[in-house]
Design a protein around this motif. Structure first.
Motif, PDB file in Angstrom:
ATOM      1  N   PRO A  84       0.815  -1.219   0.000  1.00 27.07           N
ATOM      2  CA  PRO A  84       0.000   0.000   0.000  1.00 27.07           C
ATOM      3  C   PRO A  84       0.855   1.278   0.000  1.00 27.07           C
ATOM      4  CG  PRO A  84      -0.209  -1.200   2.074  1.00 27.07           C
ATOM      5  CD  PRO A  84       0.464  -2.111   1.104  1.00 27.07           C
ATOM      6  N   MET A  85       2.029   1.218   0.615  1.00 35.10           N
ATOM      7  CA  MET A  85       2.876   2.412   0.600  1.00 35.10           C
ATOM      8  C   MET A  85       4.154   2.097  -0.164  1.00 35.10           C
ATOM      9  SD  MET A  85       2.288   4.043   4.311  1.00 35.10           S
ATOM     10  CE  MET A  85       3.501   5.315   4.395  1.00 35.10           C
ATOM     11  N   ASN A  86       3.923   1.633  -1.409  1.00 32.58           N
ATOM     12  CA  ASN A  86       5.067   1.111  -2.160  1.00 32.58           C
ATOM     13  C   ASN A  86       6.155   2.144  -2.454  1.00 32.58           C
ATOM     14  OD1 ASN A  86       3.945   2.608  -4.237  1.00 32.58           O
ATOM     15  ND2 ASN A  86       2.872   0.826  -5.099  1.00 32.58           N
ATOM     16  N   SER A  87       5.803   3.425  -2.325  1.00 31.31           N
ATOM     17  CA  SER A  87       6.821   4.427  -2.652  1.00 31.31           C
ATOM     18  C   SER A  87       7.826   4.609  -1.513  1.00 31.31           C
ATOM     19  CB  SER A  87       6.155   5.752  -2.980  1.00 31.31           C
ATOM     20  OG  SER A  87       5.590   6.297  -1.808  1.00 31.31           O
ATOM     21  N   VAL A  88       7.541   3.967  -0.362  1.00 31.16           N
ATOM     22  CA  VAL A  88       8.442   4.135   0.780  1.00 31.16           C
ATOM     23  C   VAL A  88       9.658   3.219   0.676  1.00 31.16           C
ATOM     24  CG1 VAL A  88       8.613   3.903   3.289  1.00 31.16           C
ATOM     25  CG2 VAL A  88       6.557   4.851   2.274  1.00 31.16           C
ATOM     26  N   GLY A  89       9.460   2.089  -0.032  1.00 30.28           N
ATOM     27  CA  GLY A  89      10.475   1.039  -0.074  1.00 30.28           C
ATOM     28  C   GLY A  89      11.875   1.517  -0.384  1.00 30.28           C
ATOM     29  N   GLY A  90      11.994   2.356  -1.412  1.00 31.63           N
ATOM     30  CA  GLY A  90      13.321   2.813  -1.822  1.00 31.63           C
ATOM     31  C   GLY A  90      14.080   3.439  -0.680  1.00 31.63           C
ATOM     32  N   ILE A  91      13.377   4.258   0.101  1.00 36.15           N
ATOM     33  CA  ILE A  91      14.006   4.934   1.229  1.00 36.15           C
ATOM     34  C   ILE A  91      14.232   3.965   2.383  1.00 36.15           C
ATOM     35  CG2 ILE A  91      13.591   6.634   3.052  1.00 36.15           C
ATOM     36  CD1 ILE A  91      14.453   7.902   0.453  1.00 36.15           C
ATOM     37  N   GLU A 103       5.828  10.605   2.841  1.00 36.02           N
ATOM     38  CA  GLU A 103       6.963  11.490   3.031  1.00 36.02           C
ATOM     39  C   GLU A 103       7.464  11.424   4.482  1.00 36.02           C
ATOM     40  OE1 GLU A 103       7.236  15.167   4.106  1.00 36.02           O
ATOM     41  OE2 GLU A 103       9.355  14.934   3.587  1.00 36.02           O
ATOM     42  N   LEU A 104       6.473  11.448   5.423  1.00 37.56           N
ATOM     43  CA  LEU A 104       6.853  11.397   6.844  1.00 37.56           C
ATOM     44  C   LEU A 104       7.486  10.041   7.190  1.00 37.56           C
ATOM     45  CD1 LEU A 104       3.798  13.215   8.425  1.00 37.56           C
ATOM     46  CD2 LEU A 104       6.171  14.021   8.337  1.00 37.56           C
ATOM     47  N   VAL A 105       6.940   8.988   6.584  1.00 35.16           N
ATOM     48  CA  VAL A 105       7.494   7.655   6.843  1.00 35.16           C
ATOM     49  C   VAL A 105       8.948   7.610   6.381  1.00 35.16           C
ATOM     50  CG1 VAL A 105       7.348   5.217   6.215  1.00 35.16           C
ATOM     51  CG2 VAL A 105       5.275   6.493   6.750  1.00 35.16           C
ATOM     52  N   LYS A 106       9.174   8.164   5.184  1.00 34.41           N
ATOM     53  CA  LYS A 106      10.534   8.172   4.656  1.00 34.41           C
ATOM     54  C   LYS A 106      11.470   8.926   5.589  1.00 34.41           C
ATOM     55  CE  LYS A 106       9.142   7.849  -0.160  1.00 34.41           C
ATOM     56  NZ  LYS A 106       9.049   8.531  -1.448  1.00 34.41           N
ATOM     57  N   ARG A 107      10.982  10.077   6.058  1.00 32.85           N
ATOM     58  CA  ARG A 107      11.827  10.856   6.965  1.00 32.85           C
ATOM     59  C   ARG A 107      12.148  10.057   8.214  1.00 32.85           C
ATOM     60  NH1 ARG A 107       9.484  16.388   8.552  1.00 32.85           N
ATOM     61  NH2 ARG A 107      10.809  16.112  10.386  1.00 32.85           N
ATOM     62  N   SER A 108      11.107   9.391   8.735  1.00 35.27           N
ATOM     63  CA  SER A 108      11.301   8.605   9.950  1.00 35.27           C
ATOM     64  C   SER A 108      12.334   7.508   9.740  1.00 35.27           C
ATOM     65  CB  SER A 108       9.987   7.946  10.383  1.00 35.27           C
ATOM     66  OG  SER A 108       8.961   8.878  10.364  1.00 35.27           O
ATOM     67  N   LEU A 109      12.217   6.845   8.597  1.00 38.11           N
ATOM     68  CA  LEU A 109      13.151   5.752   8.332  1.00 38.11           C
ATOM     69  C   LEU A 109      14.582   6.285   8.277  1.00 38.11           C
ATOM     70  CD1 LEU A 109      11.094   3.754   5.701  1.00 38.11           C
ATOM     71  CD2 LEU A 109      11.743   2.958   7.981  1.00 38.11           C
ATOM     72  N   LEU A 110      14.724   7.468   7.660  1.00 37.28           N
ATOM     73  CA  LEU A 110      16.064   8.039   7.574  1.00 37.28           C
ATOM     74  C   LEU A 110      16.563   8.505   8.940  1.00 37.28           C
ATOM     75  CD1 LEU A 110      15.796   9.987   4.223  1.00 37.28           C
ATOM     76  CD2 LEU A 110      17.063   7.890   4.668  1.00 37.28           C
ATOM     77  N   LEU A 111      15.592   8.865   9.809  1.00 40.01           N
ATOM     78  CA  LEU A 111      15.991   9.303  11.148  1.00 40.01           C
ATOM     79  C   LEU A 111      16.354   8.127  12.051  1.00 40.01           C
ATOM     80  CD1 LEU A 111      13.384  12.129  11.779  1.00 40.01           C
ATOM     81  CD2 LEU A 111      15.854  12.403  11.673  1.00 40.01           C
ATOM     82  N   GLY A 112      16.011   6.925  11.613  1.00 40.26           N
ATOM     83  CA  GLY A 112      16.417   5.769  12.415  1.00 40.26           C
ATOM     84  C   GLY A 112      15.292   4.850  12.837  1.00 40.26           C
ATOM     85  N   ALA A 113      14.098   5.116  12.359  1.00 47.02           N
ATOM     86  CA  ALA A 113      13.019   4.184  12.663  1.00 47.02           C
ATOM     87  C   ALA A 113      13.326   2.854  12.017  1.00 47.02           C
ATOM     88  CB  ALA A 113      11.696   4.733  12.139  1.00 47.02           C
ATOM     89  N   LYS A 114      12.987   1.773  12.722  1.00 45.43           N
ATOM     90  CA  LYS A 114      13.370   0.454  12.214  1.00 45.43           C
ATOM     91  C   LYS A 114      12.448   0.001  11.098  1.00 45.43           C
ATOM     92  CE  LYS A 114      16.812  -0.064  14.869  1.00 45.43           C
ATOM     93  NZ  LYS A 114      18.003   0.473  14.240  1.00 45.43           N
ATOM     94  N   ASN A 115      11.205   0.386  11.208  1.00 42.27           N
ATOM     95  CA  ASN A 115      10.244  -0.082  10.222  1.00 42.27           C
ATOM     96  C   ASN A 115       8.979   0.751  10.348  1.00 42.27           C
ATOM     97  OD1 ASN A 115       9.187  -1.684   8.155  1.00 42.27           O
ATOM     98  ND2 ASN A 115      10.057  -3.551   9.053  1.00 42.27           N
ATOM     99  N   TYR A 116       7.978   0.441   9.540  1.00 41.11           N
ATOM    100  CA  TYR A 116       6.714   1.167   9.653  1.00 41.11           C
ATOM    101  C   TYR A 116       5.555   0.212   9.434  1.00 41.11           C
ATOM    102  CZ  TYR A 116       6.475   0.895   4.610  1.00 41.11           C
ATOM    103  OH  TYR A 116       6.416   0.428   3.342  1.00 41.11           O
ATOM    104  N   ILE A 117       4.420   0.582  10.023  1.00 41.61           N
ATOM    105  CA  ILE A 117       3.212  -0.232   9.861  1.00 41.61           C
ATOM    106  C   ILE A 117       2.125   0.701   9.350  1.00 41.61           C
ATOM    107  CG2 ILE A 117       1.497  -1.665  11.038  1.00 41.61           C
ATOM    108  CD1 ILE A 117       3.731  -2.127  13.207  1.00 41.61           C
ATOM    109  N   VAL A 118       1.414   0.227   8.327  1.00 42.45           N
ATOM    110  CA  VAL A 118       0.377   1.085   7.758  1.00 42.45           C
ATOM    111  C   VAL A 118      -0.978   0.719   8.356  1.00 42.45           C
ATOM    112  CG1 VAL A 118      -0.649   1.917   5.621  1.00 42.45           C
ATOM    113  CG2 VAL A 118       1.723   1.125   5.636  1.00 42.45           C
ATOM    114  N   LYS A 119      -1.709   1.744   8.766  1.00 41.45           N
ATOM    115  CA  LYS A 119      -3.075   1.523   9.241  1.00 41.45           C
ATOM    116  C   LYS A 119      -3.957   1.322   8.024  1.00 41.45           C
ATOM    117  CE  LYS A 119      -2.606   5.056  12.460  1.00 41.45           C
ATOM    118  NZ  LYS A 119      -3.025   6.022  13.485  1.00 41.45           N
ATOM    119  N   PRO A 120      -5.023   0.552   8.020  1.00 37.56           N
ATOM    120  CA  PRO A 120      -5.493  -0.180   9.186  1.00 37.56           C
ATOM    121  C   PRO A 120      -4.575  -1.348   9.545  1.00 37.56           C
ATOM    122  CG  PRO A 120      -6.748  -0.765   7.242  1.00 37.56           C
ATOM    123  CD  PRO A 120      -5.828   0.310   6.826  1.00 37.56           C
ATOM    124  N   LEU A 121      -4.530  -1.613  10.854  1.00 41.70           N
ATOM    125  CA  LEU A 121      -3.586  -2.606  11.342  1.00 41.70           C
ATOM    126  C   LEU A 121      -4.014  -4.025  11.013  1.00 41.70           C
ATOM    127  CD1 LEU A 121      -2.847  -1.035  14.804  1.00 41.70           C
ATOM    128  CD2 LEU A 121      -1.485  -0.862  12.732  1.00 41.70           C
TER     129      LEU A 121
END
Lengths: 782, 144
Positions: A197-204, B112-130
């Motif tokens: 669903p958020m496939n554009s995040v993968g690259g980063i 965009e925020l997820v990407k920033r988080s990942l670059l800041l050091g977040a290990k992973n992300y989960i998309v809602k709905p869970l």
């Protein structure tokens, strides 16, 4: 090609040739290993790496015929590596043939020519192996497998990572090289799952993961593009890797995000690495990799030819100036620099001492003047003393007064003396220091020229393999002491003699496998080549466990060929040494390999030219052993200084057996020869004074220096022995080299020129005379 | 009463939320929505994780993390929250403890925020709905 790698750059060419030589050696060695052990992964990888480096290098210097041919070889090697083709004996033969062609190509290039021979047959042969192995080039695709199973990720070892330019331009690769800090750069191509669903995040996300595992130098698409809200099916990360592939593999497997990846080593400019094909590590059908050729080929053969011709003329222009290159460990140079700086310091000390001496001299002059003046005063006072004495003064008193006048004059030099004494002591210690430094400097300079003997030993595995194959023998070659170092010029001249000896050993020494088995020996004969240091000599031995040398056969042959008189009684050693005589061959049939009559005499000549000696020992049925002894270097020898008349001669100590002081009456005459007895031996004498036309001194005693090599001995009659010294050999100019018995000249400590005696020539001379006289006599008898 | 021995679990497996030493991983759940907090807590608890604290905004989360440090093994962090948003909170937590393991919880459209988080050091992300499976999978990989 690129514009900054000038293919006519001399330095580059030199480096290329040196490196190519190393690669060829590596190839040869490992192909031979492969023959023994077709499953040896290390050997396969190493062969691969060498072939690839060679190809890359050839491309860089625009030796296209070489690059192209090597490329085909490489394809085959790749197939072997991926176990699609097995390394059977005929394949190994073909590979070796191909290697010979590569060598020829290189040799042509070294001479500034281009190899033009038709290799299409060999090429198609190479290709036929590929076809037979069911391999299509480029790469077959890895079959698709279901996603989400980490086990499907193949964990590749570091040394198995394929490499290529990665589709990058030369400039981009230069950039990467700059950025990588000398580390290897890999291209990690990651495939992403579009259904996320958020496939554009993968690259980063992958970027964030990878930057923990190494340094990500570059991405494609660029980082900004990744950051925008776009989906890319494949993203390439160019990075250095600081962790194990297993870790990388694990981290790259992100559920729902990645579907697979490939790793490729990037060939950085100037440092060609490994191979040019990709190995897909994937669990999705998306991974289809195309081969990236590293060598750009001209589109038509016409172009190719023209390019070759151009390269050829350019190379011809250059080849004349490409001299022999010596690779020297920089530590050795550093050491020399260090020593040179020590001599500079030493020079300063000497300057200082010179100053002290000058000062002392000035002081001495001053004191000397004082002394003269004092003496003058004293002399002037003498009449006064006389007068007083005549006037009846007390003589005791007078003596005391005279003493008082003279005493200060006696002490006048004391100060100067002590000053000079300390200066002299200082001078002595500095001079000792200097001789130590010069000794080390000397050694250091010699060491620059020293190269390990492996440079020539490494050629033997192939030689032995080929020989034993042609002769249907089984030979296990063992190399020992390959690190032993020898002067470069010596090593170059040593190859042919060694080849000769090895050929002899395999041809005449080691028996057929069936025969060996029947007499209870191991079917496989062993041949050992070893080298080690012994004092300031290098000892090289070649021994086998073959049938050894048959003394009787040798004697018979020698008599047949008129080398010895039938009645002569020979010791075994003397008999063995006969095989070094010109025109001697014990082989029953003339084979292609040895037995053509030009043989071991050449070996001995060559070795003696190097101031060395060669001897042989053999035990019938057990094997034979050739021992070559060589001085560490040619430039300096230890010599025994002897005096003949007014001249001083140097006899190389390596050929001196012993020396005796004799009375003229000890010399006996046998057959018109002057001889003398040493213990049980009778040794013929040669008067150096006669040989060199000098007037000998008639002393009470005379001295005999017994010289010889092997069984050949001879006594040189000289007037006196002076002593042992290291002498530097200066070669004589052409006009003088004709003088028999002279090897060169040297300058002695006192500046006199002394001639160095060539013992082996003297021995030959003596032997020839002896034979000539005997022949004459035999004719007379008939 | 049924005991374990009566019905032996043939596929006995260590729950993902339990460390090798048998103690559970301790989780701080940060979300301004009580519903999501409960959902995450349930999902985690089902695999043996222990939710030791919850926080409704970034400031509270940061203070809790500092208070309990080093007794928190993992943080689940909502992105959109009052007072201090998740990305800022993540940044602060990472500043405080660079080894912190944070998994971002994001709604769709916050790439965009997820990407920033990942670059800041977040290990992973989960998309809602869970989705239970995905939550667990990503939490587990984040702990490696």
């Amino acid at each position: 090609m690129s514009d900054y790698l000038d293919p006519n750059n001399e330095e580059l060419l030199k480096d290329f040739f040196a490196e190519a030589q190393a690669q060829i050696e590596a190839l040869e060695q490992n192909i031979l290993v492969l023959e023994q052990d077709p499953a040896n992964r290390d050997a396969i990888d190493e062969i691969f790496r060498a072939a690839h480096t060679l190809k890359g290098g050839a491309g860089t210097v625009q030796m296209l015929e070489l690059a192209e041919f090597t490329h085909i070889v490489e394809d085959l090697l790749d197939a072997i590596r991926s176990q699609k083709v097995s390394a059977n004996p005929s394949l190994v033969d073909t590979l070796l043939q191909a290697l010979d062609v590569i060598k020829d190509m290189l040799d042509y290039r070294v001479e500034g020519k281009v190899y033009k021979k038709d290799v299409s047959q060999l090429q198609s042969q190479l290709k036929s192996y590929l076809a037979a192995g069911g391999v299509s080039v480029p790469r077959t695709q890895t079959p698709p497998s279901p996603p989400k199973t980490p086990a499907k990720h193949t964990v590749t070892a570091h040394n198995a990572i394929p490499s290529s330019t990665g589709g990058l331009s030369e400039y981009e690769r230069m950039e990467l090289k700059e950025a990588s800090n000398g580390k290897k750069v890999y291209k990690v191509s990651v495939h992403f799952d579009e259904s996320n669903p958020m496939n554009s995040v993968g690259g980063i996300q992958v970027f964030a993961v990878l930057k923990e595992l190494g340094t990500v130098l570059k991405t494609h698409p660029e980082f900004d593009k990744l950051y925008e809200d776009n989906f890319f099916e494949v993203v390439d990360y160019y990075m250095t890797v600081d962790v194990d592939w297993a870790v990388l593999d694990k981290k790259l497997h992100i559920g729902d995000v990645t579907t697979g990846y490939e790793i490729l080593e990037i060939e950085l400019p100037g440092a060609p690495v490994k191979k040019a094909e990709t190995k897909a590590v994937s669990h999705s059908p998306a991974a289809e990799i195309k081969k990236v050729p590293t060598v750009e080929k001209p589109t038509s053969t016409e172009n190719e030819e023209r390019a070759d011709q151009e390269a050829s003329t350019d190379a011809t222009k250059k080849s004349a100036s490409v001299g022999s290159v010596l690779r020297v460990d920089s530590k050795r140079i550093d050491n020399l620099l260090n020593l040179v700086s020590e001599t500079v310091i030493n020079k300063a000390t000497f300057n200082q001492i010179a100053n002290i001496f000058t000062e002392g001299m000035v002081e001495f002059h001053a004191q000397n003047n004082l002394l003269r003046e004092g003496l003058k005063n004293f002399l002037e006072k003498i009449p006064e003393f006389f007068n007083q004495m005549q006037a009846g003064a007390n003589p005791k008193d007078l003596k005391k007064r005279m003493n008082d006048e003279i005493f200060p004059l006696m002490k006048i030099y004391d100060q100067v003396e002590s000053k000079l004494k300390s200066a002299i002591n200082n001078f002595k210690s500095s001079s000792q220091n200097l001789s130590r430094i010069i000794g080390e400097l000397h050694e250091g300079v010699l060491r620059i020229r020293m190269v390990p003997i492996s440079q020539i030993f490494s050629r033997f595995p192939r030689l032995v393999r080929d020989l034993s194959k042609t002769l249907n023998k089984k030979v296990n070659l063992i190399l020992e002491g390959e690190d032993t170092e020898l002067d470069k010029s010596v090593i170059e001249d040593l190859l042919d003699p060694l080849i000769h000896i090895v050929r002899n050993a395999i041809d005449h020494g080691i028996e057929d496998p069936e025969y060996r088995e029947s007499i209870g020996k191991d079917e496989e004969g062993s041949l050992v080549m070893s080298a080690h240091n012994e004092g300031n000599m290098i000892v090289i031995e070649v021994y086998d466990d073959g049938k050894g040398i048959d003394v009787e056969t040798i004697k018979r042959k020698a008599v047949e060929r008129g080398l010895i008189h039938p009645t002569k009684i020979l010791s075994d050693v003397e008999a063995f040494n006969l095989i070094f005589e010109p025109g001697f061959s014990t082989a029953k049939t003339v084979t292609n390999i040895s037995g053509r009559g030009v043989g071991l005499d050449v070996v001995r000549k060559q070795i003696e030219k190097l101031n060395g000696s060669v001897s042989i020992w053999s035990e019938r049925g057990r094997g034979s052993r050739f021992t070559i002894k060589l001085p560490l270097t040619l430039a300096i020898i230890q010599g025994l200084l002897v005096r003949v008349g007014k001249e001083v001669y140097v006899i190389p100590i390596t050929s001196v057996i012993d020396s005796h002081r004799i009375l003229p009456t000890d010399i006996k005459i046998i057959d018109n020869y002057e001889v003398f007895n040493v213990r049980k031996d009778v040794i013929s004498l040669l008067r150096l004074s006669q040989l060199f036309g000098l007037k000998a001194e008639e002393g009470q005693y005379q001295f005999v220096v017994v010289v010889g090599s092997g069984d050949r001995k001879m006594g040189l009659l000289v007037d006196s022995l002076i002593g042992e010294e290291d002498v530097v050999i200066k070669p004589l100019k052409d006009t003088y080299t004709a003088s028999p018995g002279i090897a060169g000249a040297t300058i002695l400590g006192d500046g006199r020129v002394s001639l160095i005696i060539d013992v082996s020539q003297l021995l030959d001379l003596g032997l020839r005379q002896e034979r000539a006289i005997r022949e004459k006599r035999e004719i007379r008898v008939r | 009463m049924k005991t374990k021995s009566d019905f032996p679990n043939l596929n006995e497996r260590k729950p993902d939320g339990v460390k090798d030493d048998g103690t559970p991983y301790r989780v701080l759940v940060v979300d301004d929505s009580v519903f999501v907090t409960k959902q995450i807590t349930q999902i985690l608890a089902s695999e043996g994780f222990e939710v030791v604290a919850t926080a409704a905004d970034g400031e509270e989360a940061l203070n809790t993390y500092k208070d309990k440090y080093p007794n928190i093994d993992l943080v689940t962090m909502d992105i959109t929250m009052p007072k201090m948003d998740g990305v800022t909170c993540l940044e602060k937590i990472m500043e405080f403890d660079k080894n912190a393991k944070v998994v971002m919880i994001s709604a769709l459209g916050k790439q965009e925020l997820v990407k920033r988080s990942l670059l800041l050091g977040a290990k992973n992300y989960i998309v809602k709905p869970l989705d239970r499976k995905k939550v667990l999978e990503r939490v587990v990989t984040s702990l490696e």
